[in-house]
Design a protein around this motif. Structure first.
Motif, PDB file in Angstrom:
ATOM      1  N   SER A  46       6.346  35.063 -39.282  1.00 11.35           N
ATOM      2  CA  SER A  46       6.388  36.034 -38.193  1.00 11.35           C
ATOM      3  C   SER A  46       7.795  36.529 -37.865  1.00 11.35           C
ATOM      4  O   SER A  46       7.949  37.414 -37.037  1.00 11.35           O
ATOM      5  CB  SER A  46       5.752  35.439 -36.938  1.00 11.35           C
ATOM      6  N   ARG A  47       8.779  35.985 -38.520  1.00 11.36           N
ATOM      7  CA  ARG A  47      10.147  36.415 -38.198  1.00 11.36           C
ATOM      8  C   ARG A  47      10.420  37.819 -38.729  1.00 11.36           C
ATOM      9  O   ARG A  47       9.726  38.318 -39.611  1.00 11.36           O
ATOM     10  CB  ARG A  47      11.165  35.419 -38.741  1.00 11.36           C
ATOM     11  N   ARG A  48      11.446  38.420 -38.168  1.00 12.43           N
ATOM     12  CA  ARG A  48      11.846  39.757 -38.567  1.00 12.43           C
ATOM     13  C   ARG A  48      12.238  39.746 -40.041  1.00 12.43           C
ATOM     14  O   ARG A  48      12.892  38.827 -40.515  1.00 12.43           O
ATOM     15  CB  ARG A  48      13.032  40.202 -37.715  1.00 12.43           C
ATOM     16  N   ARG A  49      11.809  40.748 -40.775  1.00 14.33           N
ATOM     17  CA  ARG A  49      12.091  40.812 -42.207  1.00 14.33           C
ATOM     18  C   ARG A  49      13.548  41.152 -42.467  1.00 14.33           C
ATOM     19  O   ARG A  49      14.125  42.020 -41.820  1.00 14.33           O
ATOM     20  CB  ARG A  49      11.227  41.877 -42.897  1.00 14.33           C
TER      21      ARG A  49
END
Length: 107
Positions: A46-49
């Motif tokens: 779910s972290r920012r790419r």
């Protein structure tokens, strides 16, 4: 005694190299460790790419395949399967991603 701490810490590691290990632990017999590994996998997914090292592609694919296998395994507890499915759906799995189960609602 430090293993739970290490599993939680893997959620903050860069790249995808830890995904095969997390998938293996998530499918393991130890319930507490499985949930810690799934929580770390969901957090990573779910972290920012960001651009990641290309050498992590093999580990990312292996992690996607392992979590997908857990999600498809009808013999596993439903809650674990749903957590694995959530992680895989958010991950940038190579090649369009692995086959996902159709018998689960991840809500």
């Amino acid at each position: 005694t430090l293993r739970p701490v290490a599993l939680r810490a893997l959620a903050h590691a860069r790249g995808w190299a830890q995904m095969p290990f997390l998938a293996k632990v998530a499918a393991g017999a130890d319930e507490e460790e499985a949930w810690l590994a799934l929580a770390a996998a969901v957090e990573l997914a779910s972290r920012r790419r960001a651009a990641e090292d290309p050498e992590d592609a093999d580990e990312l694919r292996e992690g996607c395949d392992g979590l997908s296998a857990l999600a498809r395994d009808a013999a596993r507890p439903r809650a674990r399967r749903v957590a694995a499915l959530r992680a895989v759906r958010m991950m940038p799995c190579p090649g369009g991603g692995p086959a996902l189960p159709t018998d689960l609602d991840a809500r």
